[in-house]
Design an enzyme around this catalytic site. Structure first.
Site, PDB file in Angstrom:
ATOM      1  N   ASP A   1       0.863  -1.185   0.000  1.00 43.98           N
ATOM      2  CA  ASP A   1       0.000   0.000   0.000  1.00 43.98           C
ATOM      3  C   ASP A   1       0.904   1.242   0.000  1.00 43.98           C
ATOM      4  OD1 ASP A   1      -1.754   2.060   0.654  1.00 43.98           O
ATOM      5  OD2 ASP A   1      -2.917   0.820   2.035  1.00 43.98           O
TER       6      ASP A   1
ATOM      7  N   ALA B   1      -4.014   4.990  -7.696  1.00 45.89           N
ATOM      8  CA  ALA B   1      -5.063   5.916  -7.262  1.00 45.89           C
ATOM      9  C   ALA B   1      -6.387   5.178  -7.214  1.00 45.89           C
ATOM     10  CB  ALA B   1      -5.182   7.082  -8.248  1.00 45.89           C
TER      11      ALA B   1
ATOM     12  N   THR C   1      -5.058  14.007 -14.031  1.00 46.34           N
ATOM     13  CA  THR C   1      -6.221  14.025 -14.922  1.00 46.34           C
ATOM     14  C   THR C   1      -6.595  15.449 -15.320  1.00 46.34           C
ATOM     15  OG1 THR C   1      -8.619  13.644 -14.908  1.00 46.34           O
ATOM     16  CG2 THR C   1      -7.599  13.931 -12.781  1.00 46.34           C
ATOM     17  N   ASP C   2      -7.262  15.588 -16.465  1.00 42.65           N
ATOM     18  CA  ASP C   2      -7.768  16.908 -16.867  1.00 42.65           C
ATOM     19  C   ASP C   2      -8.969  17.322 -16.009  1.00 42.65           C
ATOM     20  OD1 ASP C   2      -9.684  15.160 -17.893  1.00 42.65           O
ATOM     21  OD2 ASP C   2      -9.560  15.889 -19.964  1.00 42.65           O
ATOM     22  N   GLU C   3      -9.505  16.372 -15.228  1.00 45.57           N
ATOM     23  CA  GLU C   3     -10.697  16.695 -14.428  1.00 45.57           C
ATOM     24  C   GLU C   3     -10.394  17.707 -13.325  1.00 45.57           C
ATOM     25  OE1 GLU C   3     -13.204  13.357 -13.468  1.00 45.57           O
ATOM     26  OE2 GLU C   3     -12.472  12.238 -15.192  1.00 45.57           O
TER      27      GLU C   3
ATOM     28  N   TYR D   1     -13.251  12.746  -6.426  1.00 50.51           N
ATOM     29  CA  TYR D   1     -12.104  12.187  -7.170  1.00 50.51           C
ATOM     30  C   TYR D   1     -11.202  13.303  -7.690  1.00 50.51           C
ATOM     31  CZ  TYR D   1      -9.493  10.568 -11.262  1.00 50.51           C
ATOM     32  OH  TYR D   1      -8.491  10.342 -12.182  1.00 50.51           O
TER      33      TYR D   1
ATOM     34  N   ALA E   1     -11.059  16.419  -6.892  1.00 49.67           N
ATOM     35  CA  ALA E   1     -10.488  17.251  -5.822  1.00 49.67           C
ATOM     36  C   ALA E   1      -9.289  16.550  -5.183  1.00 49.67           C
ATOM     37  CB  ALA E   1     -11.554  17.555  -4.767  1.00 49.67           C
TER      38      ALA E   1
ATOM     39  N   LYS F   1      -7.311  14.395  -6.688  1.00 50.65           N
ATOM     40  CA  LYS F   1      -6.191  14.442  -7.657  1.00 50.65           C
ATOM     41  C   LYS F   1      -5.593  15.857  -7.691  1.00 50.65           C
ATOM     42  CE  LYS F   1      -4.865  11.587 -10.076  1.00 50.65           C
ATOM     43  NZ  LYS F   1      -3.881  10.479  -9.889  1.00 50.65           N
TER      44      LYS F   1
ATOM     45  N   ASN G   1      -9.672  11.346 -20.942  1.00 47.70           N
ATOM     46  CA  ASN G   1     -10.189   9.990 -20.703  1.00 47.70           C
ATOM     47  C   ASN G   1      -9.484   8.948 -21.569  1.00 47.70           C
ATOM     48  OD1 ASN G   1     -12.368  11.880 -19.819  1.00 47.70           O
ATOM     49  ND2 ASN G   1     -13.415   9.964 -19.360  1.00 47.70           N
TER      50      ASN G   1
ATOM     51  N   ARG H   1     -16.408  14.242 -23.722  1.00 44.08           N
ATOM     52  CA  ARG H   1     -15.095  13.830 -23.227  1.00 44.08           C
ATOM     53  C   ARG H   1     -14.146  13.757 -24.424  1.00 44.08           C
ATOM     54  NH1 ARG H   1     -17.409  15.192 -19.419  1.00 44.08           N
ATOM     55  NH2 ARG H   1     -17.720  14.161 -17.405  1.00 44.08           N
TER      56      ARG H   1
ATOM     57  N   ASN I   1     -21.116  11.822 -25.223  1.00 44.08           N
ATOM     58  CA  ASN I   1     -21.253  10.425 -24.770  1.00 44.08           C
ATOM     59  C   ASN I   1     -22.211   9.631 -25.640  1.00 44.08           C
ATOM     60  OD1 ASN I   1     -19.511  10.915 -22.647  1.00 44.08           O
ATOM     61  ND2 ASN I   1     -21.155  11.381 -21.189  1.00 44.08           N
TER      62      ASN I   1
ATOM     63  N   HIS J   1     -22.051  16.505 -12.545  1.00 46.30           N
ATOM     64  CA  HIS J   1     -21.483  15.970 -13.789  1.00 46.30           C
ATOM     65  C   HIS J   1     -20.857  17.082 -14.646  1.00 46.30           C
ATOM     66  CE1 HIS J   1     -22.397  12.921 -17.283  1.00 46.30           C
ATOM     67  NE2 HIS J   1     -21.117  13.222 -17.182  1.00 46.30           N
TER      68      HIS J   1
HETATM   69  P1  NAD Z   1      -7.218   1.955 -12.094  1.00 44.73           P
HETATM   70  O1  NAD Z   1      -8.294   2.213 -11.103  1.00 44.73           O
HETATM   71  O2  NAD Z   1      -7.488   1.039 -13.237  1.00 44.73           O
HETATM   72  O3  NAD Z   1      -5.917   1.379 -11.342  1.00 44.73           O
HETATM   73  C1  NAD Z   1      -5.451   1.896 -10.144  1.00 44.73           C
HETATM   74  C2  NAD Z   1      -4.429   0.915  -9.575  1.00 44.73           C
HETATM   75  O4  NAD Z   1      -3.900   1.470  -8.358  1.00 44.73           O
HETATM   76  C3  NAD Z   1      -5.005  -0.457  -9.223  1.00 44.73           C
HETATM   77  O5  NAD Z   1      -4.148  -1.480  -9.679  1.00 44.73           O
HETATM   78  C4  NAD Z   1      -5.066  -0.445  -7.699  1.00 44.73           C
HETATM   79  O6  NAD Z   1      -4.940  -1.750  -7.116  1.00 44.73           O
HETATM   80  C5  NAD Z   1      -3.888   0.446  -7.362  1.00 44.73           C
HETATM   81  N1  NAD Z   1      -4.014   1.076  -6.043  1.00 44.73           N
HETATM   82  C6  NAD Z   1      -5.105   1.726  -5.550  1.00 44.73           C
HETATM   83  N2  NAD Z   1      -4.857   2.149  -4.291  1.00 44.73           N
HETATM   84  C7  NAD Z   1      -3.578   1.775  -3.991  1.00 44.73           C
HETATM   85  C8  NAD Z   1      -2.753   1.939  -2.851  1.00 44.73           C
HETATM   86  N3  NAD Z   1      -3.183   2.569  -1.758  1.00 44.73           N
HETATM   87  N4  NAD Z   1      -1.487   1.450  -2.898  1.00 44.73           N
HETATM   88  C9  NAD Z   1      -1.030   0.798  -4.003  1.00 44.73           C
HETATM   89  N5  NAD Z   1      -1.781   0.601  -5.105  1.00 44.73           N
HETATM   90  C10 NAD Z   1      -3.043   1.090  -5.092  1.00 44.73           C
HETATM   91  O7  NAD Z   1      -6.760   3.386 -12.596  1.00 44.73           O
HETATM   92  P2  NAD Z   1      -6.247   3.840 -14.046  1.00 44.73           P
HETATM   93  O8  NAD Z   1      -7.421   4.134 -14.899  1.00 44.73           O
HETATM   94  O9  NAD Z   1      -5.208   2.906 -14.512  1.00 44.73           O
HETATM   95  O10 NAD Z   1      -5.586   5.246 -13.665  1.00 44.73           O
HETATM   96  C11 NAD Z   1      -4.190   5.356 -13.359  1.00 44.73           C
HETATM   97  C12 NAD Z   1      -3.865   6.797 -13.043  1.00 44.73           C
HETATM   98  O11 NAD Z   1      -4.201   7.612 -14.156  1.00 44.73           O
HETATM   99  C13 NAD Z   1      -4.637   7.364 -11.852  1.00 44.73           C
HETATM  100  O12 NAD Z   1      -3.762   8.169 -11.102  1.00 44.73           O
HETATM  101  C14 NAD Z   1      -5.746   8.192 -12.482  1.00 44.73           C
HETATM  102  O13 NAD Z   1      -6.128   9.255 -11.644  1.00 44.73           O
HETATM  103  C15 NAD Z   1      -5.051   8.675 -13.739  1.00 44.73           C
HETATM  104  N6  NAD Z   1      -5.956   8.981 -14.866  1.00 44.73           N
HETATM  105  C16 NAD Z   1      -6.759   8.008 -15.383  1.00 44.73           C
HETATM  106  C17 NAD Z   1      -7.583   8.307 -16.482  1.00 44.73           C
HETATM  107  C18 NAD Z   1      -8.462   7.259 -17.129  1.00 44.73           C
HETATM  108  O14 NAD Z   1      -9.171   7.587 -18.082  1.00 44.73           O
HETATM  109  N7  NAD Z   1      -8.426   6.012 -16.700  1.00 44.73           N
HETATM  110  C19 NAD Z   1      -7.596   9.604 -17.004  1.00 44.73           C
HETATM  111  C20 NAD Z   1      -6.774  10.572 -16.426  1.00 44.73           C
HETATM  112  C21 NAD Z   1      -5.942  10.242 -15.371  1.00 44.73           C
HETATM  113  P1  TYD Z   2     -16.286   7.653 -16.935  1.00 43.77           P
HETATM  114  O1  TYD Z   2     -15.804   6.546 -17.811  1.00 43.77           O
HETATM  115  O2  TYD Z   2     -16.799   7.317 -15.572  1.00 43.77           O
HETATM  116  O3  TYD Z   2     -15.108   8.727 -16.858  1.00 43.77           O
HETATM  117  P2  TYD Z   2     -15.102  10.228 -16.206  1.00 43.77           P
HETATM  118  O4  TYD Z   2     -16.275  10.372 -15.331  1.00 43.77           O
HETATM  119  O5  TYD Z   2     -13.830  10.194 -15.440  1.00 43.77           O
HETATM  120  O6  TYD Z   2     -15.088  11.173 -17.373  1.00 43.77           O
HETATM  121  O7  TYD Z   2     -17.448   8.429 -17.687  1.00 43.77           O
HETATM  122  C1  TYD Z   2     -17.247   9.033 -18.948  1.00 43.77           C
HETATM  123  C2  TYD Z   2     -18.493   9.786 -19.303  1.00 43.77           C
HETATM  124  O8  TYD Z   2     -19.573   8.848 -19.482  1.00 43.77           O
HETATM  125  C3  TYD Z   2     -18.969  10.736 -18.225  1.00 43.77           C
HETATM  126  O9  TYD Z   2     -19.509  11.895 -18.851  1.00 43.77           O
HETATM  127  C4  TYD Z   2     -20.052   9.972 -17.495  1.00 43.77           C
HETATM  128  C5  TYD Z   2     -20.659   9.105 -18.594  1.00 43.77           C
HETATM  129  N1  TYD Z   2     -21.178   7.782 -18.180  1.00 43.77           N
HETATM  130  C6  TYD Z   2     -22.458   7.398 -18.576  1.00 43.77           C
HETATM  131  O10 TYD Z   2     -23.183   8.136 -19.254  1.00 43.77           O
HETATM  132  N2  TYD Z   2     -22.896   6.149 -18.210  1.00 43.77           N
HETATM  133  C7  TYD Z   2     -22.150   5.299 -17.449  1.00 43.77           C
HETATM  134  O11 TYD Z   2     -22.611   4.179 -17.118  1.00 43.77           O
HETATM  135  C8  TYD Z   2     -20.822   5.720 -17.070  1.00 43.77           C
HETATM  136  C9  TYD Z   2     -19.950   4.809 -16.230  1.00 43.77           C
HETATM  137  C10 TYD Z   2     -20.390   6.970 -17.455  1.00 43.77           C
END
Ligand code: NAD
Ligand code: TYD
Length: 348
Positions: free
Chosen positions: A62, A86, A130-132, A155, A157, A159, A184, A219, A254, A290
């Site tokens: 962890d 994360a 993230t861009d969020e 989330y 906030a 990040k 995304n 997105r 979407n 949202h």
């Molecule tokens: P994910 O949820 O798929 O994976 C997160 C990983 O972190 C998992 O393997 C989990 O087991 C591990 N983890 C969680 N808490 C932990 C802890 N306390 N100690 C050690 N490991 C821990 O996430 P992802 O989609 O691969 O995102 C990776 C990074 O990219 C994140 O920081 C996220 O904020 C950022 N990000 C993701 C997206 C996206 O579209 N997925 C977009 C922008 C930024």
């Molecule tokens: P998501 O994949 O959760 O990414 P993020 O919220 O980080 O952008 O969602 C992408 C977009 O899709 C977001 O505008 C929320 C929407 N969404 C739905 O409309 N239905 C769903 O079941 C989910 C999971 C997301």
């Protein structure tokens, strides 16, 4: 390079480790530290562990545990960090924010402290964000690296808070940080709670496709391999203390994206009883807070580092759909884990 990757068993971390070892000029050692939450699946890298015994090690831990982290940094003589770990799903952060605060804020703080206390200065601490963090755009405009932070969800906030800490450790302690804020991601190994894999799997199973609100939220979609190549470029060529926005130049509402997924599946495997899968689309109650639109201006990374996204949404979606069709066993495994009980608790 002795590279600590945190969260390497999650979606982007898995793709990044696979990219480094299979498709890049990386020649060092990767130490993947992951707590294995519901979103982390070590199966993703089982073949990598066998193929690259001298270049890849997994440690379950962890990032919030300071002693464990110090021990790992010492044991593996870590000189570079790429921090993905994360809690990453907005909807979960709305239902129960606690773990987001712990992992995303305290966990990042703990890694920063471990890094600054090293005897030898690290070569690089790269933080994935993230861009969020920038909040929501209206119809016009783009996020640039200097856009003020205005996060909407627990989330984003959490990040945002981690980004500020990373920058402060550069300013105050001269830690050699870089940050990337991306849009995304989609592609193989994404946990089926996020929009694209959820819609693919529901469409394949003939289940409703739940679109939040009116489906007009926008997105900017980035294929995960393009993101991985951007991160590797930033680690090698990014300037200390700098932030780079990474986007896919692919804005979509979407509803339009979900329709594209339905059409792509119909074309690949045929319609279901002559019915288009678009008929499964169901508008459901909107997510609270949202954000309306995200869109990234990636000029800085393009001009300064020479990175651009290569994958079109058509190619990326087709590849992703094929990957899920070919990996139904993986889907069964991740769905039968903690994910399933969480879903039943929170969504009935
Ligand atoms: P994910 O949820 O798929 O994976 C997160 C990983 O972190 C998992 O393997 C989990 O087991 C591990 N983890 C969680 N808490 C932990 C802890 N306390 N100690 C050690 N490991 C821990 O996430 P992802 O989609 O691969 O995102 C990776 C990074 O990219 C994140 O920081 C996220 O904020 C950022 N990000 C993701 C997206 C996206 O579209 N997925 C977009 C922008 C930024
Ligand atoms: P998501 O994949 O959760 O990414 P993020 O919220 O980080 O952008 O969602 C992408 C977009 O899709 C977001 O505008 C929320 C929407 N969404 C739905 O409309 N239905 C769903 O079941 C989910 C999971 C997301």
């Amino acid at each position: 390079m002795n590279l600590l990757v945190t969260g390497g068993c999650g979606f982007i971390g898995t793709n990044f480790i696979r990219y480094l070892l299979n498709n890049s000029d990386f020649t060092g050692r990767i130490i993947n530290v992951d707590r294995l939450t519901y979103a982390g699946n070590p199966e993703n890298l089982a073949d990598i562990e066998k193929m690259f015994p001298d270049h890849y090690t997994f440690v379950q831990a962890d990032i919030c545990d300071p002693e464990k982290m110090t021990g790992i940094f010492d044991d593996h003589d870590i000189d570079t960090v790429c921090h993905f770990a994360a809690e990453s799903h907005v909807d979960r952060s709305i239902v129960s924010p606690d773990d987001f605060i712990k992992t995303n804020i305290i966990g990042t703080f703990n890694l920063l402290e471990t890094s600054r206390n090293r005897k030898n200065r690290l070569a690089r601490f790269h933080h994935i964000s993230t861009d969020e963090v920038y909040g929501s755009l209206g119809k016009d405009g783009y996020f640039v690296e200097t856009t003020p932070y205005q996060p909407s969800s627990p989330y984003s906030a959490s990040k945002a808070s981690s980004d500020h800490l990373v920058r402060a450790y550069h300013t105050t302690y001269n830690l050699p940080v870089t940050l990337s804020n991306c849009s995304n991601n989609y592609g193989p190994y994404q946990f089926p709670e996020k929009l694209i894999p959820l819609m693919i799997l529901n469409a394949l199973e003939g289940k409703p496709l739940p679109v939040y609100g009116d489906g007009k939220n926008v997105r900017d979609w980035l294929y995960v391999d393009d993101h991985c190549s951007a991160i590797w470029k930033i680690i090698r060529h990014g300037k200390e203390g700098e932030t780079y926005n990474v986007g896919g130049d692919c804005e979509l509402e979407n509803i339009k994206l979900v329709e594209m997924i339905c059409d792509a599946i119909d074309n690949r495997i045929g319609k279901d009883s002559d019915k288009s899968r678009k008929e499964l689309i169901t508008f459901v109650t909107d997510r609270p807070g949202h954000d309306q639109r995200y869109a990234i201006d990636a000029s800085k990374i393009r001009n300064e580092i020479g990175w651009t996204p290569k994958t079109t949404i058509e190619t990326g979606l087709d590849h992703t759909i094929k990957w899920y069709l070919d990996h139904m066993e993986w889907v069964d495994h991740v769905k039968s884990g903690e994910y399933q009980s969480w879903i039943s608790k929170h969504y009935k």
